[in-house]
Design a protein around this motif. Structure first.
Motif, PDB file in Angstrom:
ATOM      1  N   ASN A   1       9.170   2.413  63.855  1.00  0.00           N
ATOM      2  CA  ASN A   1      10.390   2.780  64.471  1.00  0.00           C
ATOM      3  C   ASN A   1      11.414   3.579  63.623  1.00  0.00           C
ATOM      4  O   ASN A   1      11.262   3.516  62.308  1.00  0.00           O
ATOM      5  CB  ASN A   1      11.378   1.658  65.101  1.00  0.00           C
ATOM      6  N   LEU A   2      12.346   4.267  64.046  1.00  0.00           N
ATOM      7  CA  LEU A   2      13.066   5.185  63.179  1.00  0.00           C
ATOM      8  C   LEU A   2      13.736   4.191  62.323  1.00  0.00           C
ATOM      9  O   LEU A   2      14.164   2.755  62.801  1.00  0.00           O
ATOM     10  CB  LEU A   2      13.935   5.947  63.869  1.00  0.00           C
ATOM     11  N   PRO A   3      14.341   4.537  61.112  1.00  0.00           N
ATOM     12  CA  PRO A   3      14.851   3.320  60.336  1.00  0.00           C
ATOM     13  C   PRO A   3      16.095   2.640  61.028  1.00  0.00           C
ATOM     14  O   PRO A   3      16.146   1.540  60.685  1.00  0.00           O
ATOM     15  CB  PRO A   3      15.381   4.195  58.869  1.00  0.00           C
ATOM     16  N   ASP A   4      17.024   3.219  61.727  1.00  0.00           N
ATOM     17  CA  ASP A   4      18.026   2.393  62.210  1.00  0.00           C
ATOM     18  C   ASP A   4      17.891   2.052  63.735  1.00  0.00           C
ATOM     19  O   ASP A   4      18.872   1.374  64.225  1.00  0.00           O
ATOM     20  CB  ASP A   4      19.256   3.529  62.259  1.00  0.00           C
ATOM     21  N   GLU A   5      16.566   2.126  64.051  1.00  0.00           N
ATOM     22  CA  GLU A   5      16.547   1.509  65.341  1.00  0.00           C
ATOM     23  C   GLU A   5      16.452   0.029  65.366  1.00  0.00           C
ATOM     24  O   GLU A   5      15.870  -0.536  64.439  1.00  0.00           O
ATOM     25  CB  GLU A   5      15.116   1.910  66.023  1.00  0.00           C
ATOM     26  N   GLN A   6      17.071  -0.468  66.701  1.00  0.00           N
ATOM     27  CA  GLN A   6      17.153  -2.094  66.949  1.00  0.00           C
ATOM     28  C   GLN A   6      15.661  -2.588  67.439  1.00  0.00           C
ATOM     29  O   GLN A   6      15.099  -2.025  68.379  1.00  0.00           O
ATOM     30  CB  GLN A   6      18.072  -2.192  67.958  1.00  0.00           C
ATOM     31  N   PRO A   7      14.997  -3.337  66.671  1.00  0.00           N
ATOM     32  CA  PRO A   7      13.626  -3.838  67.026  1.00  0.00           C
ATOM     33  C   PRO A   7      13.745  -4.386  68.387  1.00  0.00           C
ATOM     34  O   PRO A   7      12.626  -4.252  69.213  1.00  0.00           O
ATOM     35  CB  PRO A   7      13.210  -4.691  65.965  1.00  0.00           C
ATOM     36  N   ASP A   8      14.632  -5.269  68.623  1.00  0.00           N
ATOM     37  CA  ASP A   8      14.636  -6.024  69.811  1.00  0.00           C
ATOM     38  C   ASP A   8      14.888  -4.968  71.149  1.00  0.00           C
ATOM     39  O   ASP A   8      14.147  -5.243  72.237  1.00  0.00           O
ATOM     40  CB  ASP A   8      15.745  -7.004  70.010  1.00  0.00           C
ATOM     41  N   ASP A   9      15.460  -3.821  70.902  1.00  0.00           N
ATOM     42  CA  ASP A   9      15.490  -2.723  72.036  1.00  0.00           C
ATOM     43  C   ASP A   9      14.002  -2.178  72.541  1.00  0.00           C
ATOM     44  O   ASP A   9      13.831  -2.008  73.481  1.00  0.00           O
ATOM     45  CB  ASP A   9      16.284  -1.760  71.752  1.00  0.00           C
TER      46      ASP A   9
ATOM     47  N   GLU B   1       7.718  16.555  70.509  1.00  0.00           N
ATOM     48  CA  GLU B   1       9.136  16.928  70.591  1.00  0.00           C
ATOM     49  C   GLU B   1       9.808  15.944  69.852  1.00  0.00           C
ATOM     50  O   GLU B   1       9.642  14.670  69.870  1.00  0.00           O
ATOM     51  CB  GLU B   1       9.751  17.245  72.067  1.00  0.00           C
ATOM     52  N   PRO B   2      11.319  16.211  69.099  1.00  0.00           N
ATOM     53  CA  PRO B   2      11.627  14.994  68.462  1.00  0.00           C
ATOM     54  C   PRO B   2      12.729  14.080  69.346  1.00  0.00           C
ATOM     55  O   PRO B   2      12.968  14.427  70.505  1.00  0.00           O
ATOM     56  CB  PRO B   2      12.728  15.760  67.489  1.00  0.00           C
ATOM     57  N   GLU B   3      13.089  12.895  69.069  1.00  0.00           N
ATOM     58  CA  GLU B   3      13.949  12.171  69.596  1.00  0.00           C
ATOM     59  C   GLU B   3      15.335  12.251  69.088  1.00  0.00           C
ATOM     60  O   GLU B   3      16.216  12.486  69.742  1.00  0.00           O
ATOM     61  CB  GLU B   3      13.320  10.628  69.729  1.00  0.00           C
ATOM     62  N   ARG B   4      15.432  12.151  67.751  1.00  0.00           N
ATOM     63  CA  ARG B   4      16.655  12.494  67.056  1.00  0.00           C
ATOM     64  C   ARG B   4      16.316  12.814  65.537  1.00  0.00           C
ATOM     65  O   ARG B   4      15.476  12.058  65.050  1.00  0.00           O
ATOM     66  CB  ARG B   4      17.749  11.494  67.251  1.00  0.00           C
ATOM     67  N   VAL B   5      17.214  13.432  65.091  1.00  0.00           N
ATOM     68  CA  VAL B   5      16.907  13.496  63.459  1.00  0.00           C
ATOM     69  C   VAL B   5      18.271  13.034  62.765  1.00  0.00           C
ATOM     70  O   VAL B   5      19.594  13.158  62.981  1.00  0.00           O
ATOM     71  CB  VAL B   5      17.124  15.123  63.256  1.00  0.00           C
ATOM     72  N   ILE B   6      17.878  11.998  62.060  1.00  0.00           N
ATOM     73  CA  ILE B   6      19.048  11.147  61.366  1.00  0.00           C
ATOM     74  C   ILE B   6      19.416  11.837  60.123  1.00  0.00           C
ATOM     75  O   ILE B   6      18.398  12.690  59.566  1.00  0.00           O
ATOM     76  CB  ILE B   6      18.638   9.663  60.961  1.00  0.00           C
ATOM     77  N   PRO B   7      20.503  11.894  59.595  1.00  0.00           N
ATOM     78  CA  PRO B   7      21.118  12.647  58.352  1.00  0.00           C
ATOM     79  C   PRO B   7      20.109  12.491  57.154  1.00  0.00           C
ATOM     80  O   PRO B   7      19.912  13.759  56.530  1.00  0.00           O
ATOM     81  CB  PRO B   7      22.413  12.280  58.022  1.00  0.00           C
ATOM     82  N   GLY B   8      19.718  11.345  57.013  1.00  0.00           N
ATOM     83  CA  GLY B   8      18.803  11.325  55.509  1.00  0.00           C
ATOM     84  C   GLY B   8      17.550  12.081  55.902  1.00  0.00           C
ATOM     85  O   GLY B   8      17.169  12.734  54.945  1.00  0.00           O
TER      86      GLY B   8
ATOM     87  N   PRO C   1      19.041   0.943  56.740  1.00  0.00           N
ATOM     88  CA  PRO C   1      19.799   2.151  56.626  1.00  0.00           C
ATOM     89  C   PRO C   1      19.088   2.650  55.255  1.00  0.00           C
ATOM     90  O   PRO C   1      18.425   2.188  54.699  1.00  0.00           O
ATOM     91  CB  PRO C   1      20.837   1.603  56.262  1.00  0.00           C
ATOM     92  N   LEU C   2      18.971   4.108  55.515  1.00  0.00           N
ATOM     93  CA  LEU C   2      18.495   4.998  54.505  1.00  0.00           C
ATOM     94  C   LEU C   2      19.426   4.939  53.123  1.00  0.00           C
ATOM     95  O   LEU C   2      20.536   4.906  53.283  1.00  0.00           O
ATOM     96  CB  LEU C   2      18.294   6.216  54.812  1.00  0.00           C
ATOM     97  N   SER C   3      19.096   4.772  52.072  1.00  0.00           N
ATOM     98  CA  SER C   3      19.964   4.650  50.735  1.00  0.00           C
ATOM     99  C   SER C   3      20.456   5.956  50.741  1.00  0.00           C
ATOM    100  O   SER C   3      19.777   7.136  50.613  1.00  0.00           O
ATOM    101  CB  SER C   3      19.106   4.152  49.509  1.00  0.00           C
ATOM    102  N   THR C   4      21.707   5.997  50.213  1.00  0.00           N
ATOM    103  CA  THR C   4      22.441   7.186  49.924  1.00  0.00           C
ATOM    104  C   THR C   4      21.883   7.879  48.480  1.00  0.00           C
ATOM    105  O   THR C   4      21.471   7.459  47.577  1.00  0.00           O
ATOM    106  CB  THR C   4      23.872   6.855  49.765  1.00  0.00           C
TER     107      THR C   4
END
Length: 475
Positions: free
Chosen positions: A348-356, A275-282, A383-386
């Motif tokens: 980790n997902l691209p926007d995830e905080q590594p310390d968390d 199952e997914p955790e979340r789908v980021i826009p990119g 961040p993913l590039s636009t």
């Protein structure tokens, strides 16, 4: 009732001849139809073979560009001495093209090459960057890994795809603009870094800390990382890498081997999930763009939110699911210093905080008496590039024009490149493969028998030159 008389011998003979003529006519018509069908089938097969030419090596003229690549591949840059030789070789090529480069020694023995063409307008510059180092070749090669053997329209050698061929494409495009007599619209920079394969410590990381002037006035970067998906030796999707998952490596100490093994078992459900955790826009954009090119799973990828809502998301292969999850890999438990140790690599997902994520792991590991010894690798958030840039549009236009292929974003679930160190809200970075790389060639990267097809390499030279010329002409 009237009984008909028996047929005479003459009647029987005529009837037999008539039946024989009917059968012969049917056979003749059948044979004619089969002959016509065979002719059309044979023509179609010949035409398909002529257009496709799978498994048939093509004749390729050995061009100056190919000889340049061969020279570069012959430099064993799997060690600092070879990296220095590669840097000097690139610098000599720049000087021969009328550009004076700077050779930068990041750490003793590690040389980087930097050159800049000033633009007409300050800011918004473009960085063409590559790495000189290659991974050690290992054993079992069919041809010596640093001889640059050309056989059956392919050039064999360690680093030819990762990433010396792209470096040559960048060098030639850079020199083409330099020799055009017209300054580019914005600064154009060529940068070959000393080291990337071992973490970029002696390359991009050092340059960012110690030579920030290199990156002044730059807003865009172009390097390796894109994927050319192929079907029947044609590109079916030209992927432009806009980002990927970020790695965090954590070493854990435990009181004994049994505790380490129990912790490892407890982490196994997090290696991958259904199952997914979340789908980021990119990632959603990436799925939508590739959906029409997929024989399977196209409907699920085209509307991933609907797939999740309907409970069908689990049907996607793990390579897609990975892009919506924080996953990890756990080493085998080993005895260490009177206790035991485990290494956990988190993707980790691209926007995830590594310390968390480190805190989450430390809390879970503490139940088994584990402590974090060190964190040798900490990446993210990035961040993913636009996709909403003129450079992205030029790349997709050239891919469509040259290869007749749909082009769009690519998000990497495993591999990484130096874009991860550069991407920010103010710096857009794309990874590409300007030439087609088929499945079997891709398997040779970091493995034995690395090779590139020569006519495809020449297509990549022309591809990138057209892209950079179009970008340099922008006002």
């Amino acid at each position: 009732m009237t009984i008909p008389p028996d047929p005479t011998d003459e009647q029987r003979r005529k009837r037999r001849h008539r039946n024989e003529r009917i059968v012969a006519g049917v056979l003749l018509l059948t044979l004619s139809a089969l002959t016509v069908a065979f002719i059309f089938w044979n023509r179609a097969e010949k035409e398909a073979l002529r257009r496709d030419r799978r498994y048939i090596p093509r004749q390729q003229e050995i061009t100056p560009e190919i000889l340049m690549l061969q020279e570069y591949v012959r430099i064993d840059s799997s060690n600092p001495a070879g990296i220095a030789e590669g840097a000097e070789w690139l610098a000599a090529r720049l000087r021969a093209g009328g550009v004076e480069p700077e050779i930068i020694e990041s750490t003793p023995g590690y040389l980087n090459v930097y050159a800049r063409l000033p633009g007409r307008t300050p800011g918004e510059g473009l960085l063409l960057f590559n790495h000189i180092d290659v991974v050690p070749p290992g054993e079992g090669w069919d041809h010596p890994p640093f001889e640059g053997v050309i056989k059956m329209n392919q050039l064999h050698g360690r680093g030819v795809i990762d990433m010396k061929a792209l470096a040559i494409c960048q060098l030639l495009a850079f020199l083409h603009v330099a020799q055009s007599g017209e300054p580019p619209a914005h600064d154009l920079v060529f940068l070959a870094t000393a080291e990337e394969e071992s973490g970029s410590v002696h390359g991009m990381q050092w340059l960012l800390r110690n030579r920030p002037d290199i990156f002044e006035g730059l807003s865009y970067g172009l390097t390796e990382g894109g994927v050319t998906e192929m079907f029947s030796e044609r590109i079916s999707y030209f992927g432009i890498e806009i980002g990927g998952k970020q790695r965090v490596t954590v070493n854990l100490d435990l009181p004994d081997l049994h505790s380490a093994q129990k912790l490892r078992v407890s982490l196994e459900p997090h290696i991958t999930s259904m199952e997914p955790e979340r789908v980021i826009p990119g990632v959603r954009s990436y799925f939508q763009r590739i959906a029409p090119t997929r024989i399977a799973f196209g409907e699920l990828l085209g509307d991933v939110d609907a797939a999740i809502a309907s409970g069908a998301y689990w049907r996607l292969p793990y390579a897609y699911r990975e892009l919506t999850q924080n996953t990890l890999w756990v080493s085998a438990a080993t005895e260490f210093g009177g206790g035991a140790q485990l290494t956990v690599v988190m993707r980790n997902l691209p926007d995830e905080q590594p310390d968390d994520r480190i805190a989450w792991l430390a809390s879970r590991a503490a139940r088994y008496g584990a402590k974090v010894r060190d964190v040798p690798q900490r990446e993210g958030p990035v961040p993913l590039s636009t996709e909403e840039t003129r450079l992205f549009a030029i790349l997709t236009e050239e891919a469509s024009s040259r290869y007749g292929a749909p082009a769009g974003p690519q998000v990497l679930y495993s591999s990484t490149n130096d874009c991860r160190l550069l991407r920010s809200p103010n710096f857009v970075c794309y990874g590409i493969s300007p030439y087609p790389v088929d499945f079997f060639e891709s398997l040779s990267i970091h493995n034995k028998n690395e090779r590139i097809t020569l006519d495809r390499f020449m297509e990549g030279v022309a591809f990138l030159q057209n892209v950079i010329v179009a970008w340099a002409a922008e006002t």
